[in-house]
Scaffold this motif. Structure first.
Motif, PDB file in Angstrom:
ATOM      1  N   GLU A 157       0.829  -1.204   0.000  1.00 40.43           N
ATOM      2  CA  GLU A 157       0.000   0.000   0.000  1.00 40.43           C
ATOM      3  C   GLU A 157       0.865   1.257   0.000  1.00 40.43           C
ATOM      4  O   GLU A 157       0.595   2.209  -0.737  1.00 40.43           O
ATOM      5  CB  GLU A 157      -0.925  -0.017   1.213  1.00 40.43           C
ATOM      6  CG  GLU A 157      -1.883   1.132   1.279  1.00 40.43           C
ATOM      7  CD  GLU A 157      -2.843   1.030   2.457  1.00 40.43           C
ATOM      8  OE1 GLU A 157      -3.983   1.501   2.294  1.00 40.43           O
ATOM      9  OE2 GLU A 157      -2.484   0.496   3.519  1.00 40.43           O
ATOM     10  N   ALA A 158       1.920   1.250   0.817  1.00 42.25           N
ATOM     11  CA  ALA A 158       2.789   2.425   0.934  1.00 42.25           C
ATOM     12  C   ALA A 158       3.519   2.744  -0.367  1.00 42.25           C
ATOM     13  O   ALA A 158       3.813   3.907  -0.647  1.00 42.25           O
ATOM     14  CB  ALA A 158       3.800   2.214   2.056  1.00 42.25           C
ATOM     15  N   GLY A 160       2.324   2.134  -3.379  1.00 42.19           N
ATOM     16  CA  GLY A 160       1.377   2.251  -4.478  1.00 42.19           C
ATOM     17  C   GLY A 160       1.219   0.962  -5.267  1.00 42.19           C
ATOM     18  O   GLY A 160       0.916   0.988  -6.459  1.00 42.19           O
ATOM     19  N   GLY A 161       1.414  -0.167  -4.584  1.00 41.84           N
ATOM     20  CA  GLY A 161       1.383  -1.459  -5.250  1.00 41.84           C
ATOM     21  C   GLY A 161       0.014  -2.035  -5.533  1.00 41.84           C
ATOM     22  O   GLY A 161      -0.085  -3.123  -6.101  1.00 41.84           O
ATOM     23  N   PHE A 162      -1.040  -1.339  -5.139  1.00 33.46           N
ATOM     24  CA  PHE A 162      -2.400  -1.831  -5.410  1.00 33.46           C
ATOM     25  C   PHE A 162      -3.024  -0.966  -6.496  1.00 33.46           C
ATOM     26  O   PHE A 162      -3.549   0.103  -6.237  1.00 33.46           O
ATOM     27  CB  PHE A 162      -3.268  -1.782  -4.151  1.00 33.46           C
ATOM     28  CG  PHE A 162      -2.805  -2.725  -3.062  1.00 33.46           C
ATOM     29  CD1 PHE A 162      -2.573  -4.069  -3.326  1.00 33.46           C
ATOM     30  CD2 PHE A 162      -2.609  -2.271  -1.772  1.00 33.46           C
ATOM     31  CE1 PHE A 162      -2.155  -4.934  -2.333  1.00 33.46           C
ATOM     32  CE2 PHE A 162      -2.202  -3.132  -0.763  1.00 33.46           C
ATOM     33  CZ  PHE A 162      -1.960  -4.469  -1.043  1.00 33.46           C
ATOM     34  N   GLY A 163      -2.991  -1.455  -7.716  1.00 32.27           N
ATOM     35  CA  GLY A 163      -3.509  -0.668  -8.829  1.00 32.27           C
ATOM     36  C   GLY A 163      -4.852  -1.129  -9.353  1.00 32.27           C
ATOM     37  O   GLY A 163      -5.443  -0.458 -10.192  1.00 32.27           O
ATOM     38  N   LEU A 164      -5.333  -2.275  -8.874  1.00 35.86           N
ATOM     39  CA  LEU A 164      -6.615  -2.768  -9.375  1.00 35.86           C
ATOM     40  C   LEU A 164      -7.762  -1.883  -8.897  1.00 35.86           C
ATOM     41  O   LEU A 164      -7.708  -1.322  -7.795  1.00 35.86           O
ATOM     42  CB  LEU A 164      -6.846  -4.211  -8.924  1.00 35.86           C
ATOM     43  CG  LEU A 164      -5.848  -5.235  -9.474  1.00 35.86           C
ATOM     44  CD1 LEU A 164      -6.099  -6.602  -8.861  1.00 35.86           C
ATOM     45  CD2 LEU A 164      -5.930  -5.296 -10.980  1.00 35.86           C
ATOM     46  N   PRO A 165      -8.819  -1.774  -9.699  1.00 31.09           N
ATOM     47  CA  PRO A 165      -9.939  -0.879  -9.355  1.00 31.09           C
ATOM     48  C   PRO A 165     -10.863  -1.490  -8.290  1.00 31.09           C
ATOM     49  O   PRO A 165     -11.988  -1.858  -8.567  1.00 31.09           O
ATOM     50  CB  PRO A 165     -10.664  -0.711 -10.699  1.00 31.09           C
ATOM     51  CG  PRO A 165     -10.401  -1.987 -11.415  1.00 31.09           C
ATOM     52  CD  PRO A 165      -9.016  -2.402 -11.015  1.00 31.09           C
ATOM     53  N   ARG A 166     -10.362  -1.601  -7.075  1.00 35.44           N
ATOM     54  CA  ARG A 166     -11.159  -2.088  -5.946  1.00 35.44           C
ATOM     55  C   ARG A 166     -10.683  -1.343  -4.714  1.00 35.44           C
ATOM     56  O   ARG A 166      -9.488  -1.090  -4.546  1.00 35.44           O
ATOM     57  CB  ARG A 166     -10.991  -3.589  -5.773  1.00 35.44           C
ATOM     58  CG  ARG A 166     -11.824  -4.174  -4.651  1.00 35.44           C
ATOM     59  CD  ARG A 166     -11.838  -5.698  -4.779  1.00 35.44           C
ATOM     60  NE  ARG A 166     -12.430  -6.352  -3.641  1.00 35.44           N
ATOM     61  CZ  ARG A 166     -13.714  -6.680  -3.540  1.00 35.44           C
ATOM     62  NH1 ARG A 166     -14.538  -6.392  -4.522  1.00 35.44           N
ATOM     63  NH2 ARG A 166     -14.164  -7.292  -2.480  1.00 35.44           N
ATOM     64  N   GLU A 167     -11.616  -1.005  -3.882  1.00 33.68           N
ATOM     65  CA  GLU A 167     -11.286  -0.242  -2.678  1.00 33.68           C
ATOM     66  C   GLU A 167     -10.279  -1.006  -1.813  1.00 33.68           C
ATOM     67  O   GLU A 167     -10.504  -2.159  -1.449  1.00 33.68           O
ATOM     68  CB  GLU A 167     -12.578   0.027  -1.896  1.00 33.68           C
ATOM     69  CG  GLU A 167     -12.392   0.899  -0.701  1.00 33.68           C
ATOM     70  CD  GLU A 167     -13.690   1.091   0.064  1.00 33.68           C
ATOM     71  OE1 GLU A 167     -13.595   1.363   1.261  1.00 33.68           O
ATOM     72  OE2 GLU A 167     -14.774   0.959  -0.522  1.00 33.68           O
ATOM     73  N   VAL A 168      -9.170  -0.371  -1.483  1.00 34.26           N
ATOM     74  CA  VAL A 168      -8.099  -1.017  -0.732  1.00 34.26           C
ATOM     75  C   VAL A 168      -8.559  -1.379   0.680  1.00 34.26           C
ATOM     76  O   VAL A 168      -8.211  -2.450   1.190  1.00 34.26           O
ATOM     77  CB  VAL A 168      -6.838  -0.119  -0.715  1.00 34.26           C
ATOM     78  CG1 VAL A 168      -5.757  -0.719   0.164  1.00 34.26           C
ATOM     79  CG2 VAL A 168      -6.314   0.074  -2.132  1.00 34.26           C
ATOM     80  N   ASP A 169      -9.352  -0.522   1.312  1.00 34.99           N
ATOM     81  CA  ASP A 169      -9.846  -0.836   2.659  1.00 34.99           C
ATOM     82  C   ASP A 169     -10.657  -2.128   2.655  1.00 34.99           C
ATOM     83  O   ASP A 169     -10.573  -2.925   3.587  1.00 34.99           O
ATOM     84  CB  ASP A 169     -10.696   0.305   3.216  1.00 34.99           C
ATOM     85  CG  ASP A 169      -9.870   1.525   3.586  1.00 34.99           C
ATOM     86  OD1 ASP A 169      -8.628   1.403   3.715  1.00 34.99           O
ATOM     87  OD2 ASP A 169     -10.460   2.605   3.737  1.00 34.99           O
ATOM     88  N   ARG A 170     -11.436  -2.331   1.623  1.00 31.70           N
ATOM     89  CA  ARG A 170     -12.233  -3.561   1.526  1.00 31.70           C
ATOM     90  C   ARG A 170     -11.319  -4.780   1.418  1.00 31.70           C
ATOM     91  O   ARG A 170     -11.554  -5.809   2.053  1.00 31.70           O
ATOM     92  CB  ARG A 170     -13.183  -3.485   0.339  1.00 31.70           C
ATOM     93  CG  ARG A 170     -14.053  -4.708   0.186  1.00 31.70           C
ATOM     94  CD  ARG A 170     -14.988  -4.552  -1.014  1.00 31.70           C
ATOM     95  NE  ARG A 170     -15.558  -5.824  -1.373  1.00 31.70           N
ATOM     96  CZ  ARG A 170     -16.731  -6.279  -0.958  1.00 31.70           C
ATOM     97  NH1 ARG A 170     -17.476  -5.525  -0.170  1.00 31.70           N
ATOM     98  NH2 ARG A 170     -17.161  -7.458  -1.336  1.00 31.70           N
TER      99      ARG A 170
END
Length: 194
Positions: A157-158, A160-170
Motif C-alpha cells: 500500500e505504501a 502504491g502497489g495496489f492498482g486494481l480498481p477495488r477499494e483497498v480498505d475492503r
C-alpha cells in the motif's frame, strides 16, 4: 560545539520525524545534522554513525508500534482483537511512513529496550493466538503468517502497489477475515517432513 539540549533521544526523535517527512531511504546524517542545526561532526557526539542511528530508530519504531498494538488489543479477543491489532498496525505504518520500515529490523541483542519492545509486539499477537487455541510451535508459524500478511499489505500500500480498481480498505478487511478463518482452523502441528 554541540547544541545545548541535544542528546541521543532528541537526535533519534528528530531522525524519526525527518524520516517520516522525506522517507527513510533519504534520511542521512548530514540531513539530520542540518535539521538539528549542528555540524555533522557534532552529531557523532550523540550517535555513533548511520548504523547506530538505524538501530535506535528501529528500537523507537518497534516500541511505538508495540504500544499501539497493545492498546488496540486491550479488552478484546478472537476476531475482534485480530482486527483491532491489524488496523492499529496499518494505521501506524500510514502515519509514520519513514520510521515504520525500521520496525522490521531484528532487535539488537545488546539493546534491552529494543528487545523488550520486540517482545511486547510479538506478545500481543501470541495473546490473540491463545484465544484461538494456538500455542507452542504452531503459534510461531501463526505469528509469522500474521506479520507477513499485514506487513506485506501495508508495504504494498505504501509503495502504491495496489492498482486494481477495488477499494483497498475492503481488500484489507477481506484479508483480516481470511486470517481469522485460517486461525480458527489452524492445525496443531506443522506439516510432516517429507
Amino acid at each position: 560545539m554541540a547544541r545545548a539540549g541535544l542528546n541521543p533521544q532528541v537526535v533519534v526523535r528528530a531522525a524519526a520525524q525527518l524520516a517520516d517527512e522525506v522517507g527513510y531511504e533519504k534520511l542521512t546524517l548530514a540531513a539530520l545534522a542540518s535539521r538539528l542545526g549542528v555540524a555533522l561532526p557534532s552529531l557523532y557526539k550523540h550517535i555513533k554513525g548511520a548504523d547506530a542511528l538505524a538501530q535506535k530508530l528501529s528500537a523507537l519504531a518497534t516500541a511505538e508500534i508495540a504500544d499501539e498494538m497493545m492498546t488496540a488489543a486491550a479488552g478484546r479477543s478472537g476476531a475482534d482483537a485480530l482486527r483491532a491489532v491489524a488496523v492499529a498496525y496499518r494505521s501506524y505504518a500510514r502515519r509514520h511512513p519513514g520510521r515504520y520500515p525500521t520496525s522490521q529490523r531484528v532487535p539488537d541483542p545488546a539493546d534491552p529496550e529494543h528487545l523488550a519492545a520486540g517482545e511486547r509486539a510479538v506478545g500481543v499477537v501470541y495473546a490473540i493466538l491463545q484465544g484461538y487455541g494456538i500455542d507452542g510451535a504452531a503459534a510461531v508459524d501463526a505469528v509469522r503468517m500474521f506479520r507477513a500478511a499485514v506487513h506485506g499489505f501495508v508495504s504494498l500500500e505504501a509503495t502504491g502497489g495496489f492498482g486494481l480498481p477495488r477499494e483497498v480498505d475492503r481488500s484489507f478487511d477481506q484479508m483480516i477475515a481470511a486470517l481469522d478463518i485460517a486461525l480458527r482452523s489452524w492445525p496443531s502441528t506443522g506439516p510432516r517432513a517429507r
